[in-house]
Every structure is written in C-alpha cells, then in structure tokens.
Design a protein around this motif. Structure first.
Motif, PDB file in Angstrom:
ATOM      1  N   GLY A 121       0.799  -1.223   0.000  1.00 29.05           N
ATOM      2  CA  GLY A 121       0.000   0.000   0.000  1.00 29.05           C
ATOM      3  C   GLY A 121       0.830   1.271   0.000  1.00 29.05           C
ATOM      4  N   ARG A 122       2.151   1.143   0.018  1.00 32.23           N
ATOM      5  CA  ARG A 122       3.058   2.305   0.049  1.00 32.23           C
ATOM      6  C   ARG A 122       3.567   2.582  -1.364  1.00 32.23           C
ATOM      7  NH1 ARG A 122       8.298   4.075   0.079  1.00 32.23           N
ATOM      8  NH2 ARG A 122       9.153   5.069   1.934  1.00 32.23           N
ATOM      9  N   PRO A 123       3.496   3.853  -1.828  1.00 31.83           N
ATOM     10  CA  PRO A 123       4.106   4.187  -3.111  1.00 31.83           C
ATOM     11  C   PRO A 123       5.622   3.968  -3.025  1.00 31.83           C
ATOM     12  CG  PRO A 123       2.677   5.960  -2.363  1.00 31.83           C
ATOM     13  CD  PRO A 123       2.820   5.006  -1.218  1.00 31.83           C
ATOM     14  N   VAL A 124       6.173   3.362  -4.069  1.00 33.65           N
ATOM     15  CA  VAL A 124       7.587   3.000  -4.088  1.00 33.65           C
ATOM     16  C   VAL A 124       8.195   3.415  -5.420  1.00 33.65           C
ATOM     17  CG1 VAL A 124       9.181   1.042  -4.033  1.00 33.65           C
ATOM     18  CG2 VAL A 124       7.166   1.006  -2.586  1.00 33.65           C
ATOM     19  N   PRO A 125       9.258   4.246  -5.392  1.00 32.15           N
ATOM     20  CA  PRO A 125       9.945   4.547  -6.646  1.00 32.15           C
ATOM     21  C   PRO A 125      10.627   3.275  -7.144  1.00 32.15           C
ATOM     22  CG  PRO A 125      11.071   5.599  -4.798  1.00 32.15           C
ATOM     23  CD  PRO A 125       9.878   4.893  -4.244  1.00 32.15           C
ATOM     24  N   CYS A 126      10.399   2.930  -8.401  1.00 31.24           N
ATOM     25  CA  CYS A 126      10.962   1.691  -8.938  1.00 31.24           C
ATOM     26  C   CYS A 126      11.273   1.861 -10.418  1.00 31.24           C
ATOM     27  CB  CYS A 126      10.002   0.520  -8.723  1.00 31.24           C
ATOM     28  SG  CYS A 126       8.415   0.676  -9.561  1.00 31.24           S
ATOM     29  N   LEU A 127      12.008   0.898 -10.946  1.00 29.76           N
ATOM     30  CA  LEU A 127      12.316   0.897 -12.372  1.00 29.76           C
ATOM     31  C   LEU A 127      11.070   0.527 -13.170  1.00 29.76           C
ATOM     32  CD1 LEU A 127      15.782  -0.884 -12.304  1.00 29.76           C
ATOM     33  CD2 LEU A 127      15.328   1.540 -12.752  1.00 29.76           C
ATOM     34  N   THR A 128      10.948   1.085 -14.358  1.00 27.38           N
ATOM     35  CA  THR A 128       9.825   0.764 -15.234  1.00 27.38           C
ATOM     36  C   THR A 128       9.941  -0.677 -15.747  1.00 27.38           C
ATOM     37  OG1 THR A 128      10.977   1.474 -17.225  1.00 27.38           O
ATOM     38  CG2 THR A 128       9.655   3.159 -16.057  1.00 27.38           C
ATOM     39  N   ARG A 129       8.877  -1.138 -16.314  1.00 23.07           N
ATOM     40  CA  ARG A 129       8.856  -2.466 -16.926  1.00 23.07           C
ATOM     41  C   ARG A 129       9.953  -2.582 -17.978  1.00 23.07           C
ATOM     42  NH1 ARG A 129       6.714  -4.106 -21.733  1.00 23.07           N
ATOM     43  NH2 ARG A 129       6.061  -6.274 -21.882  1.00 23.07           N
ATOM     44  N   GLN A 130      10.049  -1.596 -18.869  1.00 24.17           N
ATOM     45  CA  GLN A 130      11.048  -1.644 -19.941  1.00 24.17           C
ATOM     46  C   GLN A 130      12.475  -1.634 -19.390  1.00 24.17           C
ATOM     47  OE1 GLN A 130      10.782  -2.314 -23.154  1.00 24.17           O
ATOM     48  NE2 GLN A 130       8.595  -2.603 -22.828  1.00 24.17           N
ATOM     49  N   ALA A 131      12.727  -0.827 -18.367  1.00 24.64           N
ATOM     50  CA  ALA A 131      14.068  -0.791 -17.759  1.00 24.64           C
ATOM     51  C   ALA A 131      14.400  -2.137 -17.123  1.00 24.64           C
ATOM     52  CB  ALA A 131      14.146   0.329 -16.723  1.00 24.64           C
ATOM     53  N   GLN A 132      13.429  -2.735 -16.456  1.00 26.52           N
ATOM     54  CA  GLN A 132      13.648  -4.057 -15.845  1.00 26.52           C
ATOM     55  C   GLN A 132      13.943  -5.099 -16.922  1.00 26.52           C
ATOM     56  OE1 GLN A 132      13.979  -5.190 -12.798  1.00 26.52           O
ATOM     57  NE2 GLN A 132      12.560  -4.210 -11.395  1.00 26.52           N
ATOM     58  N   LEU A 133      13.202  -5.057 -18.021  1.00 22.97           N
ATOM     59  CA  LEU A 133      13.447  -6.012 -19.110  1.00 22.97           C
ATOM     60  C   LEU A 133      14.866  -5.851 -19.668  1.00 22.97           C
ATOM     61  CD1 LEU A 133      10.003  -5.899 -20.951  1.00 22.97           C
ATOM     62  CD2 LEU A 133      10.985  -7.866 -19.743  1.00 22.97           C
ATOM     63  N   ARG A 134      15.305  -4.606 -19.852  1.00 26.42           N
ATOM     64  CA  ARG A 134      16.673  -4.354 -20.340  1.00 26.42           C
ATOM     65  C   ARG A 134      17.711  -4.912 -19.371  1.00 26.42           C
ATOM     66  NH1 ARG A 134      14.838   0.768 -21.366  1.00 26.42           N
ATOM     67  NH2 ARG A 134      16.093   1.631 -19.698  1.00 26.42           N
ATOM     68  N   LEU A 135      17.494  -4.717 -18.073  1.00 24.26           N
ATOM     69  CA  LEU A 135      18.465  -5.178 -17.076  1.00 24.26           C
ATOM     70  C   LEU A 135      18.529  -6.706 -16.988  1.00 24.26           C
ATOM     71  CD1 LEU A 135      17.949  -2.586 -14.219  1.00 24.26           C
ATOM     72  CD2 LEU A 135      19.947  -2.855 -15.691  1.00 24.26           C
ATOM     73  N   HIS A 136      17.470  -7.376 -17.392  1.00 20.28           N
ATOM     74  CA  HIS A 136      17.457  -8.842 -17.364  1.00 20.28           C
ATOM     75  C   HIS A 136      18.073  -9.455 -18.622  1.00 20.28           C
ATOM     76  CE1 HIS A 136      14.660  -8.544 -13.950  1.00 20.28           C
ATOM     77  NE2 HIS A 136      15.024  -9.787 -13.696  1.00 20.28           N
ATOM     78  N   ALA A 137      18.495  -8.616 -19.567  1.00 21.94           N
ATOM     79  CA  ALA A 137      19.083  -9.123 -20.809  1.00 21.94           C
ATOM     80  C   ALA A 137      20.595  -9.280 -20.651  1.00 21.94           C
ATOM     81  CB  ALA A 137      18.785  -8.162 -21.952  1.00 21.94           C
ATOM     82  N   GLY A 138      21.181 -10.169 -21.434  1.00 21.08           N
ATOM     83  CA  GLY A 138      22.628 -10.274 -21.488  1.00 21.08           C
ATOM     84  C   GLY A 138      23.269 -11.249 -20.518  1.00 21.08           C
ATOM     85  N   TYR A 139      22.477 -12.036 -19.836  1.00 21.04           N
ATOM     86  CA  TYR A 139      23.049 -13.063 -18.964  1.00 21.04           C
ATOM     87  C   TYR A 139      22.085 -14.243 -18.899  1.00 21.04           C
ATOM     88  CZ  TYR A 139      19.957 -11.356 -15.215  1.00 21.04           C
ATOM     89  OH  TYR A 139      18.867 -10.983 -14.483  1.00 21.04           O
ATOM     90  N   ASP A 140      22.598 -15.397 -18.487  1.00 20.22           N
ATOM     91  CA  ASP A 140      21.747 -16.577 -18.358  1.00 20.22           C
ATOM     92  C   ASP A 140      20.845 -16.408 -17.131  1.00 20.22           C
ATOM     93  OD1 ASP A 140      22.743 -17.964 -20.552  1.00 20.22           O
ATOM     94  OD2 ASP A 140      24.396 -18.816 -19.379  1.00 20.22           O
ATOM     95  N   PRO A 141      19.538 -16.381 -17.343  1.00 20.35           N
ATOM     96  CA  PRO A 141      18.628 -16.142 -16.220  1.00 20.35           C
ATOM     97  C   PRO A 141      18.562 -17.343 -15.266  1.00 20.35           C
ATOM     98  CG  PRO A 141      17.382 -16.537 -18.227  1.00 20.35           C
ATOM     99  CD  PRO A 141      18.832 -16.504 -18.615  1.00 20.35           C
TER     100      PRO A 141
END
Length: 158
Positions: A121-141
C-alpha cells in the motif's frame, strides 16, 4: 526478505532523505503491486551523493557491510532479516544516471526509466517495466529471473 522489512528499510531511507529506486525482484513486485515470490535481498539504485547516508542509515537498522564491490555495488546484511544490495548511481540535474558496472562497463539510467509502484500500500519509486526487461538481458537467467521476466512480460507499459 519479508515485505515488512522492505518497508521498514524504505521508510528509514526516505526519512533520511536518500533518493533511491527499487530494482530487482522487489522492483517487479512494486510494478505488480504485490509480492510475487520469496526474495533474498532488496536491490536499490541510490543517488551516489546520498550513498554514505544510505549505508549509515542501514547500519543504524543493524545492517553490516558484507560484499563490497564498489564502485559497482555494496551489499549489507542483517542476520535473519535479509540483505540490501546498494548500487550507487551518479545522477545529473536532468535526472539521467550512470551506474558503474563490472570491468569498467556502465549502465545508463534515464529519468524515464523510473516510475512509482506499490508495496504494502506504500508508493515506491521503482524501475519501469522496460528498464527491468533491459536489465534482465545479457546473462543466463536463474529460475527467479525467469519468473520475474514472465511477470514483466504480462504487464502493460504505462
């Protein structure tokens, strides 16, 4: 790391005036508005000018330095409560940030890569969906990364 502890950490850092953005699994959950899985740690992008304030604030909560890979990241731990993975980001007046990566690499963090999500219920500054997708690229998940990616792909862009 339990939601209650995440909120306690975020509240204390907010009270200390530390500018931050939640990434990683809790960042995905903030976009969802609910916890989706168990988390070992809380990943935070922290404005480099407030980095030491963040470390001191967490120390007052019982977190001690554990993994020091600065300038890339610093992980602090509180036994039985979890880990906070702090990533210093140099942010300019326009909100554009640069984070140091391994072996001299850097990660760009545009002001548009941040949004508000919700945890408990608390507003939280976070990375956008697109930024998260970019950060998950380039390594074996890992399995948890695959779960996060599936959730991110199920969300609409805001």
């Amino acid at each position: 790391m339990e939601l209650e502890e995440v909120l306690r950490v975020l509240d204390r850092l907010d009270e200390a005036g530390v500018s931050l953005c939640v990434g990683g699994g809790w960042g995905v959950d903030a976009l969802l508005g609910r916890p989706s899985r168990d988390h070992r740690d809380l990943d935070l992008l922290v404005d480099a000018t407030a980095f030491e304030e963040a470390v001191e604030t967490l120390a007052a909560l019982g977190y001690a330095r554990e993994t020091d890979w600065l300038p890339v990241r610093l992980e602090v731990a509180a036994p039985g409560r979890g880990w906070v993975d702090l990533h210093p980001v140099d942010v300019d007046a326009g909100g554009h940030g640069v984070q140091q990566g391994p072996a001299g690499t850097t990660y760009e963090d545009a002001a548009g890569d941040r949004t508000l999500g919700t945890l408990g219920g608390r507003p939280v500054p976070c990375l956008t969906r697109q930024a998260q997708l970019r950060l998950h690229a380039g390594y074996d998940p890992r399995p948890q990364d695959r779960a996060d990616l599936a959730l991110l792909r199920s969300l609409d862009d805001d």
